[in-house]
Write an enzyme that holds these catalytic residues in place. Structure first.
Site, short mmCIF file in Angstrom:
data_model
loop_
_atom_site.label_atom_id
_atom_site.label_comp_id
_atom_site.label_asym_id
_atom_site.label_seq_id
_atom_site.Cartn_x
_atom_site.Cartn_y
_atom_site.Cartn_z
N HIS A 15 43.51 36.63 42.00
CA HIS A 15 43.69 37.72 41.02
C HIS A 15 42.56 37.64 39.99
CE1 HIS A 15 45.35 39.59 37.41
NE2 HIS A 15 46.09 40.32 38.21
N PRO A 16 42.11 38.78 39.47
CA PRO A 16 40.93 38.77 38.59
C PRO A 16 40.97 37.83 37.37
CG PRO A 16 41.48 41.00 39.22
CD PRO A 16 42.56 40.13 39.79
N VAL A 17 42.15 37.50 36.84
CA VAL A 17 42.10 36.56 35.71
C VAL A 17 41.96 35.11 36.17
CG1 VAL A 17 43.39 37.98 34.05
CG2 VAL A 17 44.63 36.31 35.44
N LYS A 18 42.05 34.86 37.48
CA LYS A 18 41.96 33.48 37.97
C LYS A 18 40.48 33.05 38.04
CE LYS A 18 46.45 32.98 38.56
NZ LYS A 18 47.04 34.30 38.33
N THR A 19 40.28 31.82 38.52
CA THR A 19 38.92 31.25 38.42
C THR A 19 37.89 32.03 39.22
OG1 THR A 19 40.10 29.17 38.28
CG2 THR A 19 37.70 29.04 38.37
#
Ligand SMILES: Cc1ncc(COP(=O)(O)O)c(C=O)c1O
Length: 397
Positions: free
Chosen positions: A187-191
């Protein structure tokens, strides 16, 4: 409103190289389940030191397939810490097993061996699996968790959605040193970002084959596994070219080549992303030191070198005569986005109705104090300074 740009608590870092990688796939012959999925899986497995990486279309799908691959079913139970995202517990319910919520350390938000033992003592059905969560990118004590789980005949699936790039001792998370499988989110907020995406890693060939089958409807094209021999084989003994079989229904959890083009390009920048996250976390630690104990970073685990997906602080709101919702609104007014990770999952109405009131004081205490500050690789040092200045002023710390 603040003149400075708004700082969300997390965001992706996509550059022109990533855009070009995606565009190249869009101009090619494969949009889904083509060579880029395989290339991404190979590189991900290499990076985390796993024999297999099976890419799927979300971290939630990764957890669901891991639960299915273990054979979790109605009548079984699985331990999940209460401080996590909904999906960890829901994966257990997707396969009809029951969730036994474990408490967490109020300082780190992580399930410790004592919390696992207490959850096992409360379990009413046979516990077949344990899902430790590496919250914010810090590792649980994997050796102890695995030892306790194995003694009970339970297997371990790491929810590593926050921990891509974290080192557990000197091993990357995902190498499954103390687990059967590890599940990641893209997901985009992940690393690293794929848009939506997930990965399950494992050292086990049979689990990897099961995961790959279940992500695509449960279909198998392996002649050695065919049961309906009269449909499967021609008179000359060769497998029919159109033929596939399904021994157990699966899902369409496939990820596309388009998403994997982004994820593969992002994976090439992982070291840079980790270094920036670690530098920002160290800066936050230093800036916050003077406000302890009323405002302080979460507790640190000695066994891991976190890639820091989140930077969480613990705030003694009553001591500061402050209130979290008002503080979050005031910070947003000043261009600082914050978030709460997580509402204890055992408090969700669905789980409350199913399991009644459970007393998990560590989870409640962590929840009452936690706030996630902005952390993403394109943040500048001055941004971290601005966040801590705004936070201290808002709280009157
Ligand atoms: C701890 C944890 N588990 C599971 C998930 C689910 O991942 P996804 O959003 O990719 O389905 C997330 C993502 O939000 C998460 O943070």
């Amino acid at each position: 409103m603040s003149e400075a740009p708004f700082l969300p608590y997390g965001r992706h870092a996509v550059d022109e190289e990533d855009v070009a990688a995606v565009a190249a796939v869009l101009r090619g012959d494969w949009l889904t389940t083509g060579p880029t999925v395989a290339a991404f899986e190979a590189e991900f497995a290499r990076r985390v030191g796993a024999r297999h990486a099976v890419a799927v279309n979300s971290g939630t799908a990764a957890l669901h397939l891991a639960a299915m691959a273990l054979g979790l079913k109605p009548g079984d139970a699985a331990v999940v810490p209460s401080i996590t995202f909904l999906a960890t517990a829901n994966a257990v319910r997707f396969v009809g097993a029951e969730v036994v919520f474990a408490d967490v350390d109020p300082e780190t938000g992580l399930m410790g061996p004592e919390h696992l033992e207490a959850a096992l003592a409360r379990a009413e059905a046979p516990v077949k699996a344990v899902f430790p969560v590496h919250l914010a990118g810090q590792c649980v004590d994997g050796d102890e968790i695995a030892r306790i789980a194995r003694r009970r005949g339970a297997r371990v699936v790491e929810d590593a959605c926050h921990a891509l790039g974290t080192l557990d001792g000197n091993q990357p998370v995902g190498a499954c040193r103390t687990s059967e499988m590890a599940c990641f989110s893209l997901h985009p907020v992940k690393t690293i970002a794929a848009g939506e995406g997930g990965v399950v890693t494992t050292q086990d060939d049979a689990l990897a084959a099961t995961l790959a089958r279940l992500r695509s409807h449960g279909m198998s094209r392996d002649p050695a596994a065919f049961e309906n021999r009269e449909f499967a084989f021609a008179a000359d003994g060769a497998a029919n070219p159109w033929y596939y079989e399904m021994a157990e229904p699966g899902y369409n959890y496939r990820i596309s080549d388009v998403n994997c083009a982004l994820a593969l390009s992002q994976l090439g920048k992982l070291d840079r992303f980790i270094a920036r996250r670690q530098a920002l976390a160290a800066r936050y630690d230093a800036l916050l030191a003077r406000y302890a104990p009323r405002l302080k970073p979460t507790g640190r685990m000695p066994n891991s070198v976190p890639a820091w997906h989140l930077y969480q602080v613990l705030i003694d709101f009553p001591a500061l005569r402050a209130e979290r919702a008002a503080a979050m609104r005031a910070l947003a007014e000043r261009g600082v986005g914050t978030q709460v990770h997580y509402i204890p999952v055992h408090r969700q109405p669905y789980y409350r109705r199913r399991y009644g009131e459970i007393d998990l004081p560590g989870a409640d205490r962590f929840y009452a104090r936690t706030l996630s500050l902005p952390l993403f690789p394109t943040m500048r040092d001055e941004d971290a300074d601005r966040v801590v200045g705004a936070l201290a002023e808002t709280l009157g710390a």
